[in-house]
Design an enzyme around this catalytic site. Structure first.
Site, mmCIF file in Angstrom:
data_model
loop_
_atom_site.group_PDB
_atom_site.id
_atom_site.type_symbol
_atom_site.label_atom_id
_atom_site.label_comp_id
_atom_site.label_asym_id
_atom_site.label_seq_id
_atom_site.Cartn_x
_atom_site.Cartn_y
_atom_site.Cartn_z
ATOM 1 N N GLU A 1 42.220 59.057 49.994
ATOM 2 C CA GLU A 1 41.808 59.689 48.741
ATOM 3 C C GLU A 1 41.661 61.176 49.047
ATOM 4 O O GLU A 1 40.631 61.628 49.523
ATOM 5 C CB GLU A 1 40.465 59.129 48.246
ATOM 6 C CG GLU A 1 40.102 59.687 46.876
ATOM 7 C CD GLU A 1 38.609 59.887 46.623
ATOM 8 O OE1 GLU A 1 38.242 59.981 45.456
ATOM 9 O OE2 GLU A 1 37.818 59.982 47.577
ATOM 10 N N ASP B 1 37.752 57.115 51.715
ATOM 11 C CA ASP B 1 37.039 57.901 50.708
ATOM 12 C C ASP B 1 36.935 59.375 51.121
ATOM 13 O O ASP B 1 36.670 59.679 52.288
ATOM 14 C CB ASP B 1 35.624 57.305 50.580
ATOM 15 C CG ASP B 1 34.848 57.854 49.409
ATOM 16 O OD1 ASP B 1 35.348 57.749 48.285
ATOM 17 O OD2 ASP B 1 33.733 58.375 49.618
HETATM 18 C C1 GLC Z 1 34.982 59.144 45.943
HETATM 19 C C2 GLC Z 1 34.774 57.856 45.202
HETATM 20 C C3 GLC Z 1 33.654 58.053 44.223
HETATM 21 C C4 GLC Z 1 32.406 58.404 44.991
HETATM 22 C C5 GLC Z 1 32.627 59.607 45.884
HETATM 23 C C6 GLC Z 1 31.543 59.759 46.895
HETATM 24 O O1 GLC Z 1 35.469 60.165 45.151
HETATM 25 O O2 GLC Z 1 35.958 57.431 44.606
HETATM 26 O O3 GLC Z 1 33.431 56.927 43.430
HETATM 27 O O4 GLC Z 1 31.353 58.671 44.097
HETATM 28 O O5 GLC Z 1 33.818 59.511 46.608
HETATM 29 O O6 GLC Z 1 31.628 58.759 47.862
#
Ligand code: GLC
Length: 531
Positions: free
Chosen positions: A257, A199
């Site tokens: 991500e 994440d």
């Molecule tokens: C990422 C996740 C999202 C979350 C954020 C904070 O972007 O995909 O759902 O709210 O991180 O952890």
């Protein structure tokens, strides 16, 4: 069968566990529910699953506010359930990716509680970013969810949270934080996890001189390299530490991500860093062949040059479901459209047609394809959820301008009848709309022409014809046609223009709309092999 690593060619299904399947009838999805659906996923043709955070959490950001990285939320099951599920999935040929959340934890995490109880300047506070700055926040940074990125404690210090105030950012300059995450990685690898989705992979390190950022770079989606809190050069050293741990085990992977500029992405994909990174270009590309080609090229060229695998994403738990996105008026911005409309201009049929054609693009390209739960049912966004049921911090923090991400997180309709459309024995934590009866899985499985049949057919044809190599070349068949050919001569052609064209030459393997033969109409696609 391909000889490439599974994740290079895999179709990976994203399980938003809270909304997938409820095994114990408490209205919340859980590990037992997921376990019962593993045969469904195996039959669909899925190679792996990525499970959104399933840890103990106050669920103030759907579980991305982690209170304990080494356990399962009691609403979702137990650690033993999770281990059994991973083993069973692996037996069915399905790999399991766990969501690692290193940028921040929850304010309910023991570390944060200890930090609040400790003095300014204490080792407990040093695991986070606590800063003295009088009555003013230390910088003008904004939370991705809206509002300031700093909150103040009772004793006057400020703490940083790039997301909700319930999600304090961890201090990655602190050796204890670094060691803790190496141990968390091992914890899940030892329990059989095949890898991790990481994440906010581009956000974990910060410029701790706390400079203000220029107005233009304040936006959460800025792609400025070496920004004060995004895509900083010092993040790579940490990634390499994680990768070394994964490499101690057989056949594990991690996917980032990372919302970064295409030219930065390459750094995350160096051989001793991530195995792959999501690419989000198709989430914002306009529906025309040139834009799609650009978005695909950007990712494929970069990944191919590095020997990495591309990844393709049409939807996830953070964006409007693409069947609806594709039906919006051309100039609509999906984040605000549910509030601002015009909602009467939604063209749901066009959205569905394009969603079907887009599936042949993402599943036809080399690399791995991430499929968000319900996408295989062609689910639309539930964009008209009433404000009072919304749970997403985005809805809370955006002062009425955005309804947030709950509309793509409504529990899955498995059956047309029964309580909560087969999601569980009782209700569901978000209300499900009446139209779920028509799109429920049991109305689609085995039904010719259904979305489910398209995905199932596509995933099976893909296994047979589309994973033997990682290469593609572009074909020029006209401005309106997105067309490419895989190494073995199989072609994917999608008509993104307004008028029908003659069906391109070749033996039809699959069409996005059933029954196409002589013509390829607007918003449809085809996979063909050489005659
Ligand atoms: C990422 C996740 C999202 C979350 C954020 C904070 O972007 O995909 O759902 O709210 O991180 O952890």
């Amino acid at each position: 069968m391909s000889t490439l690593d599974w994740w290079r060619t895999g179709a990976i299904y994203q399980v938003y566990i809270r909304s997938f399947a409820d095994g114990n009838g408490d209205g919340t999805g859980d590990v037992a529910g997921l376990r019962a659906k593993l045969p469904y996923l195996a039959d669909l043709g899925i190679d792996g699953i990525w499970i959104n955070p399933w840890y103990p959490s106050p669920l103030l950001d759907g579980g991305y506010d982690v209170a304990d990285y080494r356990d399962i939320h009691p609403d979702f099951g137990t650690l033993a359930d999770a281990e059994a599920m991973i083993a069973e999935a692996n037996e069915l040929g399905i790999k399991v990716l766990v969501d690692l959340v290193p940028n921040h934890c929850s304010w309910d995490h023991e570390w944060f509680k200890a930090a609040l109880a400790a003095e300014p300047g204490s080792p407990e506070r040093d695991r986070f970013h606590f800063v003295d700055n009088g009555d003013e926040p230390p910088s003008n940074w904004r939370s991705v969810f809206g509002g300031p990125a700093w909150s103040r404690t009772d004793d006057g210090q400020w703490y940083l949270h790039l997301f909700d105030s319930s999600q304090p950012d961890l201090n990655w300059e602190n050796p204890e934080v670094r060691a803790e995450f190496l141990s968390i990685l091992r914890f899940w690898l030892d329990r059989g996890a095949n890898g991790f989705r990481v994440d906010v992979a581009h956000g974990i390190t910060k410029d701790t001189s706390w400079p203000d950022v220029e107005a233009a770079q304040i936006l959460s989606n800025t792609k400025q390299p070496n920004h004060a809190h995004w895509d900083r050069d010092d993040v790579h050293e940490i990634i390499r530490e994680w990768r070394a741990v994964l490499d101690e085990y057989d056949d594990r992977m991690m996917v980032a991500e990372a919302w970064v500029a295409a030219e930065s992405l390459a750094k995350y994909l160096r051989p001793d860093e991530y195995h792959q990174s999501f690419s989000f270009g198709l989430l914002s590309a306009s529906w025309n062949a040139a834009d799609y080609q650009d978005a695909i090229r950007e990712v494929y060229d970069e990944a191919h040059a590095l020997g990495a695998a591309s990844t393709w994403v049409l939807s996830n738990h953070d964006v409007m479901r693409h069947a609806t996105r594709f039906g919006l008026p051309d100039d609509a911005e999906w984040r605000t459209w549910p509030v601002t409309g015009p909602t009467d201009l939604l063209d749901a049929e066009r959205g569905a047609r394009r969603a079907r054609a887009a599936a042949l693009i993402t599943l036809g390209l080399p690399g791995s394809a991430y499929v968000y739960q319900g996408e295989e049912l062609g689910l639309d966004e539930v964009w008209d959820l009433p404000w009072e049921v919304l749970d997403d911090p985005v809805a809370r923090r955006s002062e009425g301008t955005q309804k947030g991400r709950d509309g793509c997180r409504v529990p899955i309709p498995w059956n047309a009848d029964g309580p909560s459309y087969g999601f569980g024995a009782n209700g569901s934590w978000l209300p499900q709309p009446d139209w779920f009866a028509d799109v429920a899985a049991d109305q689609q499985i085995g039904v010719a022409g259904s979305f489910h049949s398209l995905y199932r057919d596509a995933l099976h044809v893909r296994r047979e014809h589309l994973i033997d190599d990682a290469v593609m070349t572009w074909l020029d068949l006209g401005d309106d046609l997105l067309a490419f050919e895989r190494g073995n001569g199989v072609r994917c052609v999608v008509n993104m223009g307004a008028t029908s064209v003659p069906m391109p030459d070749g033996e039809i393997l699959l069409t996005s709309t059933p029954g196409l033969a002589d013509e390829l109409p607007s918003d449809t696609g085809v996979w063909l092999r050489p005659r």
